[in-house]
Design a protein around this motif. Structure first.
Motif, PDB file in Angstrom:
ATOM      1  N   MET A   1       0.954  -1.236   0.231  1.00  0.00           N
ATOM      2  CA  MET A   1      -0.082  -0.118  -0.038  1.00  0.00           C
ATOM      3  C   MET A   1       0.992   1.285   0.095  1.00  0.00           C
ATOM      4  O   MET A   1       1.772   1.398   0.871  1.00  0.00           O
ATOM      5  N   ILE A   2       0.615   2.120  -0.878  1.00  0.00           N
ATOM      6  CA  ILE A   2       1.551   3.383  -0.949  1.00  0.00           C
ATOM      7  C   ILE A   2       0.735   4.481  -0.180  1.00  0.00           C
ATOM      8  O   ILE A   2      -0.473   4.620  -0.161  1.00  0.00           O
ATOM      9  N   LEU A   3       1.480   5.144   0.706  1.00  0.00           N
ATOM     10  CA  LEU A   3       1.076   5.828   1.690  1.00  0.00           C
ATOM     11  C   LEU A   3       0.986   7.354   1.220  1.00  0.00           C
ATOM     12  O   LEU A   3       1.763   7.860   0.547  1.00  0.00           O
ATOM     13  N   LYS A   4       0.028   8.118   1.643  1.00  0.00           N
ATOM     14  CA  LYS A   4       0.040   9.501   1.088  1.00  0.00           C
ATOM     15  C   LYS A   4       1.099  10.414   1.846  1.00  0.00           C
ATOM     16  O   LYS A   4       1.656   9.954   3.110  1.00  0.00           O
ATOM     17  N   THR A   5       1.777  11.115   0.949  1.00  0.00           N
ATOM     18  CA  THR A   5       3.121  11.668   1.361  1.00  0.00           C
ATOM     19  C   THR A   5       2.964  13.396   1.885  1.00  0.00           C
ATOM     20  O   THR A   5       2.532  13.759   0.583  1.00  0.00           O
ATOM     21  N   TYR A   6       3.446  13.934   2.613  1.00  0.00           N
ATOM     22  CA  TYR A   6       3.606  15.293   2.780  1.00  0.00           C
ATOM     23  C   TYR A   6       5.180  15.718   2.896  1.00  0.00           C
ATOM     24  O   TYR A   6       5.964  14.948   3.681  1.00  0.00           O
ATOM     25  N   ARG A   7       5.594  16.409   1.938  1.00  0.00           N
ATOM     26  CA  ARG A   7       7.006  16.803   2.112  1.00  0.00           C
ATOM     27  C   ARG A   7       7.266  17.969   3.054  1.00  0.00           C
ATOM     28  O   ARG A   7       6.926  19.293   2.981  1.00  0.00           O
ATOM     29  N   VAL A   8       8.306  17.653   4.009  1.00  0.00           N
ATOM     30  CA  VAL A   8       8.612  18.431   5.018  1.00  0.00           C
ATOM     31  C   VAL A   8       9.915  19.293   4.433  1.00  0.00           C
ATOM     32  O   VAL A   8      10.950  18.589   4.326  1.00  0.00           O
ATOM     33  N   ASN A   9       9.889  20.432   4.174  1.00  0.00           N
ATOM     34  CA  ASN A   9      11.163  21.341   3.700  1.00  0.00           C
ATOM     35  C   ASN A   9      11.793  21.575   4.938  1.00  0.00           C
ATOM     36  O   ASN A   9      11.488  21.751   6.004  1.00  0.00           O
ATOM     37  N   SER A  10      13.370  21.819   4.478  1.00  0.00           N
ATOM     38  CA  SER A  10      14.419  22.018   5.456  1.00  0.00           C
ATOM     39  C   SER A  10      14.517  23.494   5.492  1.00  0.00           C
ATOM     40  O   SER A  10      14.636  24.160   4.768  1.00  0.00           O
ATOM     41  N   ILE A  11      14.719  24.037   6.745  1.00  0.00           N
ATOM     42  CA  ILE A  11      15.212  25.578   6.923  1.00  0.00           C
ATOM     43  C   ILE A  11      16.666  25.525   7.409  1.00  0.00           C
ATOM     44  O   ILE A  11      17.110  26.345   8.031  1.00  0.00           O
TER      45      ILE A  11
END
Length: 213
Positions: A1-11
């Motif tokens: 199962m492919i999980l939904k992904t949210y991209r956490v950007n780096s500061i």
């Protein structure tokens, strides 16, 4: 199962000042997640914006919840009162076995209901996220409330939650509506549709991924 992904950007090495209002300019670098639904309620849900960023020390998160009728049970500061209030929620797991997983439920004031859990809704409310590893602030306006937080990466790693630059995470919201009898009942809102007949966040299918970029 492919999980939904949210991209956490780096500061990177920069920090982010928490005020409870989500006004630090660093938030402009975050992707805005608005993909929230209530699969068990035919009515639409008011807009929710979720943002996350990270640096070398912390995972930062910010919820902006549009709501003209914010409800907070101010009976006391127990878990029961928080559980009866509008709130946002983050669950973190090491894997789909949910043994254990870690829960943060935060109301608009901001009171935190934090606990460790095991499958079949086996909750330990005596457990708390170490206070030195979490900082949460909030703000209420007429038509929305904001919850901002910072969680140390050290604690997330200590709980075995960061793997290959990913954290398996559930992102949720509970909205309480006043009924004709004066009581309040919740609408359960989630980023990932768990495909369950009844509302249930405490199931493997309700999680997605925070992907560090």
């Amino acid at each position: 199962m492919i999980l939904k992904t949210y991209r956490v950007n780096s500061i990177k090495g920069n920090t982010l000042r928490l005020t409870g209002k989500g006004l630090d300019k660093a938030w402009e670098q975050a992707e805005v997640l608005t993909d929230f639904i209530s699969p068990w309620d035919k009515k639409g849900v008011d807009k929710i914006e979720f943002r996350a960023l990270y640096n070398t020390e912390h995972l930062f998160f910010c919820f902006k919840v549009f709501d003209a009728e914010i409800y907070v049970d101010s009976t006391d500061d127990t878990h029961l009162s928080i559980n009866n209030s509008d709130r946002v929620e983050l669950f973190f797991r090491a894997d789909e076995n949910l043994n254990p997983y870690y829960c943060l439920e935060i109301d608009p004031t901001p009171r935190i209901m934090d606990f460790i859990a095991k499958p079949n809704k086996d909750f330990d409310f005596y457990w708390n996220w170490p206070s030195e590893d979490i900082n949460v602030k909030s703000n209420k306006e007429e038509n929305f409330f904001t919850v901002e937080g910072a969680i140390s990466l050290a604690s997330l790693k200590r709980f075995n939650l960061v793997k290959d630059g990913k954290i398996e995470t559930g992102i949720y919201r509970a909205k309480y509506h006043k009924q004709a009898d004066g009581n309040y009942e919740p609408t359960w809102i989630t980023w990932v549709n768990p495909q369950t007949e009844e509302p249930n966040f405490h199931t493997p299918s309700s999680f997605g991924i925070l992907q560090f970029m």
